[in-house]
Design a protein around this motif. Sequence first.
Motif, PDB file in Angstrom:
ATOM      1  N   ASN A  92       0.905  -1.302  -0.039  1.00 51.75           N
ATOM      2  CA  ASN A  92       0.067   0.013  -0.115  1.00 51.75           C
ATOM      3  C   ASN A  92       0.852   1.319   0.015  1.00 51.75           C
ATOM      4  OD1 ASN A  92      -1.933   1.987   0.651  1.00 51.75           O
ATOM      5  ND2 ASN A  92      -3.122   0.550   1.562  1.00 51.75           N
ATOM      6  N   LEU A  93       0.779   2.004  -1.091  1.00 49.06           N
ATOM      7  CA  LEU A  93       1.458   3.377  -1.234  1.00 49.06           C
ATOM      8  C   LEU A  93       1.017   4.218   0.137  1.00 49.06           C
ATOM      9  CD1 LEU A  93       3.318   5.435  -2.615  1.00 49.06           C
ATOM     10  CD2 LEU A  93       1.615   6.031  -4.133  1.00 49.06           C
ATOM     11  N   GLN A  94      -0.212   4.536   0.192  1.00 48.22           N
ATOM     12  CA  GLN A  94      -0.613   4.989   1.163  1.00 48.22           C
ATOM     13  C   GLN A  94      -0.017   4.935   2.779  1.00 48.22           C
ATOM     14  OE1 GLN A  94      -5.069   5.586   1.654  1.00 48.22           O
ATOM     15  NE2 GLN A  94      -4.935   7.428   2.739  1.00 48.22           N
ATOM     16  N   LEU A  95       0.079   3.477   3.005  1.00 52.12           N
ATOM     17  CA  LEU A  95       0.643   3.328   4.116  1.00 52.12           C
ATOM     18  C   LEU A  95       2.350   3.696   4.386  1.00 52.12           C
ATOM     19  CD1 LEU A  95       0.922   1.646   6.713  1.00 52.12           C
ATOM     20  CD2 LEU A  95       1.224  -0.210   5.657  1.00 52.12           C
ATOM     21  N   ARG A  96       2.964   3.714   3.209  1.00 52.23           N
ATOM     22  CA  ARG A  96       4.253   4.172   3.072  1.00 52.23           C
ATOM     23  C   ARG A  96       4.367   5.736   3.322  1.00 52.23           C
ATOM     24  NH1 ARG A  96       7.819   0.127  -0.733  1.00 52.23           N
ATOM     25  NH2 ARG A  96       6.247  -1.872  -0.646  1.00 52.23           N
ATOM     26  N   VAL A  97       3.371   6.417   2.665  1.00 49.29           N
ATOM     27  CA  VAL A  97       3.306   7.851   2.804  1.00 49.29           C
ATOM     28  C   VAL A  97       2.984   8.118   4.280  1.00 49.29           C
ATOM     29  CG1 VAL A  97       2.055   9.848   2.261  1.00 49.29           C
ATOM     30  CG2 VAL A  97       2.731   8.272   0.388  1.00 49.29           C
ATOM     31  N   ASN A  98       1.993   7.398   4.913  1.00 47.29           N
ATOM     32  CA  ASN A  98       1.671   7.533   6.545  1.00 47.29           C
ATOM     33  C   ASN A  98       2.945   7.512   7.166  1.00 47.29           C
ATOM     34  OD1 ASN A  98      -0.950   8.280   5.595  1.00 47.29           O
ATOM     35  ND2 ASN A  98      -1.708   6.311   6.053  1.00 47.29           N
ATOM     36  N   ILE A  99       3.667   6.384   6.932  1.00 43.11           N
ATOM     37  CA  ILE A  99       4.908   5.995   7.731  1.00 43.11           C
ATOM     38  C   ILE A  99       5.936   7.040   7.549  1.00 43.11           C
ATOM     39  CG2 ILE A  99       6.903   4.470   8.023  1.00 43.11           C
ATOM     40  CD1 ILE A  99       4.934   2.199   7.273  1.00 43.11           C
ATOM     41  N   ALA A 100       6.211   7.719   6.436  1.00 42.65           N
ATOM     42  CA  ALA A 100       7.266   8.750   6.087  1.00 42.65           C
ATOM     43  C   ALA A 100       6.792   9.856   6.564  1.00 42.65           C
ATOM     44  CB  ALA A 100       7.321   8.974   4.581  1.00 42.65           C
ATOM     45  N   LEU A 101       5.474  10.154   6.770  1.00 43.46           N
ATOM     46  CA  LEU A 101       4.777  11.460   7.684  1.00 43.46           C
ATOM     47  C   LEU A 101       5.059  11.387   9.034  1.00 43.46           C
ATOM     48  CD1 LEU A 101       3.408  14.180   7.289  1.00 43.46           C
ATOM     49  CD2 LEU A 101       1.296  12.847   7.218  1.00 43.46           C
ATOM     50  N   ASP A 102       4.811  10.264   9.580  1.00 41.46           N
ATOM     51  CA  ASP A 102       5.221  10.073  11.060  1.00 41.46           C
ATOM     52  C   ASP A 102       6.617  10.329  11.322  1.00 41.46           C
ATOM     53  OD1 ASP A 102       2.313   9.325  11.521  1.00 41.46           O
ATOM     54  OD2 ASP A 102       2.652   7.170  11.239  1.00 41.46           O
ATOM     55  N   VAL A 103       7.295   9.880  10.683  1.00 42.71           N
ATOM     56  CA  VAL A 103       8.808   9.649  10.755  1.00 42.71           C
ATOM     57  C   VAL A 103       8.982  11.505  10.729  1.00 42.71           C
ATOM     58  CG1 VAL A 103      11.022   9.247  10.256  1.00 42.71           C
ATOM     59  CG2 VAL A 103       9.477   7.611  10.305  1.00 42.71           C
ATOM     60  N   ALA A 104       8.818  11.983   9.513  1.00 46.69           N
ATOM     61  CA  ALA A 104       8.960  13.436   9.384  1.00 46.69           C
ATOM     62  C   ALA A 104       8.547  14.487  10.602  1.00 46.69           C
ATOM     63  CB  ALA A 104       8.276  13.981   8.296  1.00 46.69           C
ATOM     64  N   ASN A 105       7.326  14.010  11.374  1.00 51.58           N
ATOM     65  CA  ASN A 105       6.722  14.397  12.343  1.00 51.58           C
ATOM     66  C   ASN A 105       7.787  14.273  13.639  1.00 51.58           C
ATOM     67  OD1 ASN A 105       4.490  15.899  11.324  1.00 51.58           O
ATOM     68  ND2 ASN A 105       3.209  13.892  11.371  1.00 51.58           N
ATOM     69  N   ALA A 106       8.181  13.296  13.589  1.00 52.66           N
ATOM     70  CA  ALA A 106       9.243  13.017  14.893  1.00 52.66           C
ATOM     71  C   ALA A 106      10.490  13.803  14.567  1.00 52.66           C
ATOM     72  CB  ALA A 106       9.486  11.417  14.649  1.00 52.66           C
ATOM     73  N   LEU A 107      10.702  14.020  13.323  1.00 56.05           N
ATOM     74  CA  LEU A 107      11.920  14.659  13.373  1.00 56.05           C
ATOM     75  C   LEU A 107      11.964  16.156  13.408  1.00 56.05           C
ATOM     76  CD1 LEU A 107      13.913  13.005  10.325  1.00 56.05           C
ATOM     77  CD2 LEU A 107      14.595  12.936  12.516  1.00 56.05           C
ATOM     78  N   ASP A 108      10.702  16.596  13.072  1.00 52.61           N
ATOM     79  CA  ASP A 108      10.220  17.979  13.355  1.00 52.61           C
ATOM     80  C   ASP A 108      10.276  18.383  14.772  1.00 52.61           C
ATOM     81  OD1 ASP A 108       9.518  20.677  12.755  1.00 52.61           O
ATOM     82  OD2 ASP A 108       7.323  20.312  12.343  1.00 52.61           O
ATOM     83  N   TYR A 109      10.049  17.345  15.406  1.00 54.11           N
ATOM     84  CA  TYR A 109       9.715  17.596  16.872  1.00 54.11           C
ATOM     85  C   TYR A 109      11.117  17.856  17.436  1.00 54.11           C
ATOM     86  CZ  TYR A 109       9.167  16.595  22.005  1.00 54.11           C
ATOM     87  OH  TYR A 109       9.152  16.639  23.311  1.00 54.11           O
ATOM     88  N   LEU A 110      11.899  16.504  17.400  1.00 53.80           N
ATOM     89  CA  LEU A 110      13.167  16.458  17.624  1.00 53.80           C
ATOM     90  C   LEU A 110      14.014  17.914  17.350  1.00 53.80           C
ATOM     91  CD1 LEU A 110      14.127  12.942  16.953  1.00 53.80           C
ATOM     92  CD2 LEU A 110      13.534  13.852  18.823  1.00 53.80           C
ATOM     93  N   HIS A 111      14.074  18.346  16.169  1.00 48.11           N
ATOM     94  CA  HIS A 111      14.798  19.401  15.618  1.00 48.11           C
ATOM     95  C   HIS A 111      14.271  20.721  16.166  1.00 48.11           C
ATOM     96  CE1 HIS A 111      16.251  16.884  11.999  1.00 48.11           C
ATOM     97  NE2 HIS A 111      16.807  16.306  13.046  1.00 48.11           N
ATOM     98  N   HIS A 112      12.654  20.935  16.213  1.00 47.57           N
ATOM     99  CA  HIS A 112      12.332  22.416  16.586  1.00 47.57           C
ATOM    100  C   HIS A 112      11.298  22.404  17.635  1.00 47.57           C
ATOM    101  CE1 HIS A 112      13.899  23.191  12.487  1.00 47.57           C
ATOM    102  NE2 HIS A 112      13.389  22.360  12.049  1.00 47.57           N
ATOM    103  N   GLY A 113      11.148  21.159  18.278  1.00 45.74           N
ATOM    104  CA  GLY A 113       9.915  21.145  19.416  1.00 45.74           C
ATOM    105  C   GLY A 113      10.588  21.704  20.683  1.00 45.74           C
ATOM    106  N   SER A 114      11.628  21.924  20.917  1.00 45.11           N
ATOM    107  CA  SER A 114      12.103  22.285  22.368  1.00 45.11           C
ATOM    108  C   SER A 114      13.326  23.186  21.896  1.00 45.11           C
ATOM    109  CB  SER A 114      12.606  21.257  23.121  1.00 45.11           C
ATOM    110  OG  SER A 114      13.641  20.458  22.570  1.00 45.11           O
ATOM    111  N   GLU A 115      13.820  24.136  23.019  1.00 46.29           N
ATOM    112  CA  GLU A 115      15.029  24.728  23.067  1.00 46.29           C
ATOM    113  C   GLU A 115      16.169  24.071  22.637  1.00 46.29           C
ATOM    114  OE1 GLU A 115      15.355  26.968  26.408  1.00 46.29           O
ATOM    115  OE2 GLU A 115      13.833  28.247  26.245  1.00 46.29           O
TER     116      GLU A 115
END
Length: 321
Positions: free
Chosen positions: A121-144
């Motif tokens: 399922n392409l949609q599943l892979r896109v969702n996984i990629a989005l979840d990992v991107a959200n995790a990185l966004d938090y790690l890089h910009h979510g705190s001081e």
Amino acid sequence: MSNYLFRKKPKIFYSSRSLQNRYLKVSYGELHEATNGFSSSNLVGAGSYGSVYRGYLLHFEQSVAVKVLNLEACGASKCFTAECKALEKIKHQNVLNILTYFSESLLHSDEVLESRNLNINLQLRVNIALDVANALDYLHHGSEQAVVHCDIKPSNVLIDDDFVAHLGDFGLARLLNVVMGHASRDQVSSSAIKGTIGYVPPEYGAGVRVSPQGDIYSYGILVLEMLTGKKPTDDMFGEGLTLHKFCMMAIPEGIPEIVDSRLLVPYTREGTGVVMDTNIRECLASFARIGVACSAELPVRRLGIKDVVMELNAIKQKLSF
């Protein structure tokens, strides 16, 4: 992708306050039973400093991943300390957290994704990629104090029973003081970083200090691997050809020829080859562009993580129709 894991939701929930005040009490015997005696059939993966096993704790009615450190390996204790320090203040749905430890560490975890062809399922892979991107966004910009993961790769991404992806294994993570504009003591030169061949950004090999842009590069390679089903260390790559170049040269018309064959199953008809509508072709090309843009050789040319999240959400919306 075979490196992903699957977990059942725990029936017992713990408040963040209780986890901060005390670690869960788990005996070695319980872990031994949960992992079937640390059986090879329960082995999720192995690295320089130890191995990770899947299991199920009956007492807590919860699936777990048990990380067993090889204390004889030089740097194992330091790696575990770094992981604990990086995860100390991190609370995000797409990032794994440590629940307890006693020589080995116990992580929130998942059962191995069994052979159910969900990766078609392409949609599943896109969702996984989005979840990992959200995790990185938090790690890089979510705190001081930003966190650089330093080891983004498929085996460090876990999936729960709702197909939500979680980023784990922070043993190589480094903390950055983005407010003060300089590196903390934990932001050491890349010569001290042992990442994974194929995912390590090229600038680290030149002695450049670790940075969020390095994680973006590794993430880009991860996306391209999800698209093609090929590892960056595949035998076909060499003599100037890389996974990045392989995908870049195929955009846009050649994308159906390079994607993971399992993605093409729903669009393959006997005797007629691949029949794919324009929308799916565009989504595949957009997914490839994200991976290529993130894995650019120069850090300044890489796509920002917030732009990644925005573009993946756009692909997700197209696939929902």
